[in-house]
Design a protein around this motif. Structure first.
Motif, PDB file in Angstrom:
ATOM      1  N   ASP A 189       0.854  -1.184   0.000  1.00  0.00           N
ATOM      2  CA  ASP A 189       0.000   0.000   0.000  1.00  0.00           C
ATOM      3  C   ASP A 189       0.896   1.243   0.000  1.00  0.00           C
ATOM      4  O   ASP A 189       2.119   1.147   0.221  1.00  0.00           O
ATOM      5  CB  ASP A 189      -0.960  -0.017   1.193  1.00  0.00           C
ATOM      6  CG  ASP A 189      -0.254   0.029   2.540  1.00  0.00           C
ATOM      7  OD1 ASP A 189       0.612   0.908   2.751  1.00  0.00           O
ATOM      8  OD2 ASP A 189      -0.576  -0.808   3.407  1.00  0.00           O
ATOM      9  N   PRO A 190       0.331   2.425  -0.281  1.00  0.00           N
ATOM     10  CA  PRO A 190       1.176   3.629  -0.412  1.00  0.00           C
ATOM     11  C   PRO A 190       2.055   3.906   0.794  1.00  0.00           C
ATOM     12  O   PRO A 190       3.226   4.272   0.653  1.00  0.00           O
ATOM     13  CB  PRO A 190       0.154   4.752  -0.649  1.00  0.00           C
ATOM     14  CG  PRO A 190      -0.999   4.061  -1.299  1.00  0.00           C
ATOM     15  CD  PRO A 190      -1.070   2.710  -0.656  1.00  0.00           C
ATOM     16  N   ALA A 191       1.512   3.754   2.003  1.00  0.00           N
ATOM     17  CA  ALA A 191       2.313   4.038   3.203  1.00  0.00           C
ATOM     18  C   ALA A 191       3.468   3.054   3.334  1.00  0.00           C
ATOM     19  O   ALA A 191       4.602   3.444   3.642  1.00  0.00           O
ATOM     20  CB  ALA A 191       1.425   3.992   4.449  1.00  0.00           C
ATOM     21  N   ALA A 192       3.192   1.765   3.094  1.00  0.00           N
ATOM     22  CA  ALA A 192       4.245   0.759   3.192  1.00  0.00           C
ATOM     23  C   ALA A 192       5.292   0.960   2.109  1.00  0.00           C
ATOM     24  O   ALA A 192       6.498   0.792   2.353  1.00  0.00           O
ATOM     25  CB  ALA A 192       3.652  -0.646   3.098  1.00  0.00           C
ATOM     26  N   ALA A 193       4.860   1.338   0.896  1.00  0.00           N
ATOM     27  CA  ALA A 193       5.810   1.573  -0.196  1.00  0.00           C
ATOM     28  C   ALA A 193       6.740   2.731   0.142  1.00  0.00           C
ATOM     29  O   ALA A 193       7.957   2.654  -0.072  1.00  0.00           O
ATOM     30  CB  ALA A 193       5.062   1.853  -1.493  1.00  0.00           C
ATOM     31  N   GLN A 194       6.179   3.807   0.694  1.00  0.00           N
ATOM     32  CA  GLN A 194       7.022   4.941   1.099  1.00  0.00           C
ATOM     33  C   GLN A 194       8.002   4.516   2.188  1.00  0.00           C
ATOM     34  O   GLN A 194       9.184   4.890   2.163  1.00  0.00           O
ATOM     35  CB  GLN A 194       6.135   6.086   1.601  1.00  0.00           C
ATOM     36  CG  GLN A 194       5.191   6.671   0.565  1.00  0.00           C
ATOM     37  CD  GLN A 194       5.835   7.729  -0.311  1.00  0.00           C
ATOM     38  OE1 GLN A 194       7.032   7.997  -0.215  1.00  0.00           O
ATOM     39  NE2 GLN A 194       5.034   8.338  -1.176  1.00  0.00           N
ATOM     40  N   ALA A 195       7.514   3.724   3.148  1.00  0.00           N
ATOM     41  CA  ALA A 195       8.381   3.294   4.251  1.00  0.00           C
ATOM     42  C   ALA A 195       9.523   2.418   3.749  1.00  0.00           C
ATOM     43  O   ALA A 195      10.678   2.577   4.179  1.00  0.00           O
ATOM     44  CB  ALA A 195       7.557   2.549   5.306  1.00  0.00           C
ATOM     45  N   ILE A 196       9.233   1.488   2.831  1.00  0.00           N
ATOM     46  CA  ILE A 196      10.274   0.603   2.311  1.00  0.00           C
ATOM     47  C   ILE A 196      11.284   1.388   1.486  1.00  0.00           C
ATOM     48  O   ILE A 196      12.504   1.159   1.586  1.00  0.00           O
ATOM     49  CB  ILE A 196       9.652  -0.540   1.497  1.00  0.00           C
ATOM     50  CG1 ILE A 196       8.888  -1.499   2.409  1.00  0.00           C
ATOM     51  CG2 ILE A 196      10.731  -1.292   0.721  1.00  0.00           C
ATOM     52  CD1 ILE A 196       9.712  -2.138   3.515  1.00  0.00           C
ATOM     53  N   MET A 197      10.818   2.330   0.682  1.00  0.00           N
ATOM     54  CA  MET A 197      11.756   3.139  -0.102  1.00  0.00           C
ATOM     55  C   MET A 197      12.642   3.977   0.813  1.00  0.00           C
ATOM     56  O   MET A 197      13.838   4.153   0.554  1.00  0.00           O
ATOM     57  CB  MET A 197      10.997   4.020  -1.085  1.00  0.00           C
ATOM     58  CG  MET A 197      10.373   3.257  -2.248  1.00  0.00           C
ATOM     59  SD  MET A 197      11.599   2.431  -3.307  1.00  0.00           S
ATOM     60  CE  MET A 197      12.397   3.852  -4.070  1.00  0.00           C
ATOM     61  N   GLY A 198      12.064   4.507   1.891  1.00  0.00           N
ATOM     62  CA  GLY A 198      12.887   5.227   2.857  1.00  0.00           C
ATOM     63  C   GLY A 198      13.914   4.325   3.512  1.00  0.00           C
ATOM     64  O   GLY A 198      15.071   4.716   3.719  1.00  0.00           O
ATOM     65  N   LEU A 199      13.513   3.083   3.827  1.00  0.00           N
ATOM     66  CA  LEU A 199      14.445   2.106   4.398  1.00  0.00           C
ATOM     67  C   LEU A 199      15.580   1.811   3.434  1.00  0.00           C
ATOM     68  O   LEU A 199      16.758   1.743   3.837  1.00  0.00           O
ATOM     69  CB  LEU A 199      13.684   0.823   4.732  1.00  0.00           C
ATOM     70  CG  LEU A 199      14.531  -0.407   5.086  1.00  0.00           C
ATOM     71  CD1 LEU A 199      15.311  -0.174   6.373  1.00  0.00           C
ATOM     72  CD2 LEU A 199      13.642  -1.651   5.199  1.00  0.00           C
ATOM     73  N   LEU A 200      15.271   1.648   2.157  1.00  0.00           N
ATOM     74  CA  LEU A 200      16.303   1.325   1.174  1.00  0.00           C
ATOM     75  C   LEU A 200      17.272   2.489   0.988  1.00  0.00           C
ATOM     76  O   LEU A 200      18.480   2.287   0.845  1.00  0.00           O
ATOM     77  CB  LEU A 200      15.661   0.939  -0.158  1.00  0.00           C
ATOM     78  CG  LEU A 200      14.786  -0.320  -0.126  1.00  0.00           C
ATOM     79  CD1 LEU A 200      14.171  -0.581  -1.492  1.00  0.00           C
ATOM     80  CD2 LEU A 200      15.590  -1.531   0.347  1.00  0.00           C
ATOM     81  N   ARG A 201      16.755   3.701   1.008  1.00  0.00           N
ATOM     82  CA  ARG A 201      17.646   4.860   0.906  1.00  0.00           C
ATOM     83  C   ARG A 201      18.553   4.938   2.128  1.00  0.00           C
ATOM     84  O   ARG A 201      19.765   5.167   2.012  1.00  0.00           O
ATOM     85  CB  ARG A 201      16.849   6.143   0.743  1.00  0.00           C
ATOM     86  CG  ARG A 201      17.751   7.371   0.549  1.00  0.00           C
ATOM     87  CD  ARG A 201      16.959   8.633   0.360  1.00  0.00           C
ATOM     88  NE  ARG A 201      17.843   9.796   0.302  1.00  0.00           N
ATOM     89  CZ  ARG A 201      18.164  10.445  -0.809  1.00  0.00           C
ATOM     90  NH1 ARG A 201      17.693  10.040  -1.976  1.00  0.00           N
ATOM     91  NH2 ARG A 201      18.962  11.498  -0.766  1.00  0.00           N
ATOM     92  N   ASP A 202      17.969   4.751   3.316  1.00  0.00           N
ATOM     93  CA  ASP A 202      18.776   4.787   4.536  1.00  0.00           C
ATOM     94  C   ASP A 202      19.828   3.679   4.530  1.00  0.00           C
ATOM     95  O   ASP A 202      20.964   3.881   4.985  1.00  0.00           O
ATOM     96  CB  ASP A 202      17.878   4.643   5.762  1.00  0.00           C
ATOM     97  CG  ASP A 202      17.011   5.870   6.008  1.00  0.00           C
ATOM     98  OD1 ASP A 202      17.320   6.948   5.443  1.00  0.00           O
ATOM     99  OD2 ASP A 202      16.028   5.752   6.764  1.00  0.00           O
ATOM    100  N   THR A 203      19.454   2.500   4.021  1.00  0.00           N
ATOM    101  CA  THR A 203      20.396   1.380   3.937  1.00  0.00           C
ATOM    102  C   THR A 203      21.572   1.740   3.034  1.00  0.00           C
ATOM    103  O   THR A 203      22.733   1.449   3.357  1.00  0.00           O
ATOM    104  CB  THR A 203      19.680   0.129   3.412  1.00  0.00           C
ATOM    105  OG1 THR A 203      18.633  -0.227   4.316  1.00  0.00           O
ATOM    106  CG2 THR A 203      20.643  -1.038   3.259  1.00  0.00           C
ATOM    107  N   ALA A 204      21.274   2.375   1.910  1.00  0.00           N
ATOM    108  CA  ALA A 204      22.346   2.799   1.008  1.00  0.00           C
ATOM    109  C   ALA A 204      23.231   3.835   1.680  1.00  0.00           C
ATOM    110  O   ALA A 204      24.466   3.743   1.618  1.00  0.00           O
ATOM    111  CB  ALA A 204      21.749   3.363  -0.286  1.00  0.00           C
ATOM    112  N   GLU A 205      22.625   4.798   2.330  1.00  0.00           N
ATOM    113  CA  GLU A 205      23.410   5.870   2.938  1.00  0.00           C
ATOM    114  C   GLU A 205      24.215   5.386   4.142  1.00  0.00           C
ATOM    115  O   GLU A 205      25.135   6.070   4.588  1.00  0.00           O
ATOM    116  CB  GLU A 205      22.489   7.028   3.306  1.00  0.00           C
ATOM    117  CG  GLU A 205      21.932   7.721   2.062  1.00  0.00           C
ATOM    118  CD  GLU A 205      21.056   8.915   2.367  1.00  0.00           C
ATOM    119  OE1 GLU A 205      20.665   9.098   3.550  1.00  0.00           O
ATOM    120  OE2 GLU A 205      20.756   9.673   1.427  1.00  0.00           O
TER     121      GLU A 205
END
Length: 274
Positions: A189-205
């Motif tokens: 869902d939109p909220a989960a998609a935003q949360a996962i994308m934020g997690l992936l960005r944080d993981t990269a950083e």
């Protein structure tokens, strides 16, 4: 690099591949640099003059460097070769050298667990390459993916989006240096998609390298550091995500510009467009 049938990105059947793949030893915390710069320690460099599956050319003249500290979104229309590119990076195509599964986590498109395992047991499969049963990485993975409360639920009795996050938690439990994720926000869902994308960005950083196939260009622009646009099996652009929007629009045959319509926003506005 997903499991493909005729007419879609790549193919499950294996064919001929010509090129080279190098994975240099990891270097944590590497800074983000121009895509045109030569590979350095920690980089994954891929050079593919051509790749054919089922005797059908899929990718042409591919040169790509993936660096720690970057979230790279691979975008493009259906049949452009996105999943095939991810499989090449994972070393899953004929002629590619074997990859160390402790350092590389690959999540194919539509990955599902066919057994009645619990969510925690699915995530724990990520420890198989390490030949251990460490629980802390599994717990951290479940927590990061927002499904710790589901740890004892059977994966075949939860929603599709929750099951997708369980498969993603398996990748995180491996604690790899390189994540290769084919449509990680599918079924969310939109909220989960935003949360996962934020997690992936944080993981990269935090010093990892993260490559995703992403059809949601708006999410790619908001969260990815770089966007690689594929069109007809060739790289049409490899640029900072927002700068790649014109190439992405051209690949999809769509116009681009500012949209005045109301839309959902992420809870964390640090990445909101200016």
């Amino acid at each position: 690099m997903k499991r493909e049938r005729s007419g879609r990105d790549g193919a499950e059947d294996e064919g001929d591949r010509v090129g080279m793949l190098h994975h240099h030893p990891p270097l944590r915390g590497a800074s983000i640099r121009s895509a045109a710069q030569p590979p350095a320690a920690g980089d994954v460099f891929l050079s593919l003059p051509t790749i054919s599956l089922n005797n059908r050319p899929i990718l042409h003249d591919i040169t790509l460097t993936i660096r720690p500290g970057e979230l790279v979104a691979v975008c493009g229309p259906n049949g452009a070769g996105k999943s095939t590119l991810l499989r090449a990076l994972a070393g899953l195509l004929p002629g590619t050298p074997p990859r160390d599964p402790r350092r590389v986590a690959y999540l194919p498109q539509g990955a599902r667990c066919a057994w009645g395992l619990t969510v925690a047991q699915v995530a724990a499969l990520g420890r198989i390459p390490h030949h251990d049963s460490a629980q802390l990485p599994v717990t951290h993975a479940l927590q990061s993916c927002g499904i710790l409360a589901l740890h004892d639920r059977r994966v075949d009795r939860i929603s599709g989006g929750e099951a997708r996050r369980a498969m993603l938690a398996r990748a995180f439990a491996t604690e790899p240096d390189l994540f290769l994720l084919d449509e990680p926000t599918a079924d969310l869902d939109p909220a989960a998609a935003q949360a996962i994308m934020g997690l992936l960005r944080d993981t990269a950083e935090a010093g990892r390298a993260v490559v995703i196939v992403q059809h949601a260009v708006d999410l790619a622009i908001r969260y990815a550091h770089r966007m690689v646009v594929l069109k007809s099996g060739r790289i049409a652009a490899d640029l900072p995500a927002r700068e790649a929007l014109p190439a992405a629009a051209a690949a999809f045959g769509l116009p681009f510009g500012l949209d005045p319509e109301p839309r959902l926003l992420p809870r964390d506005d640090r990445l909101a467009p200016p």
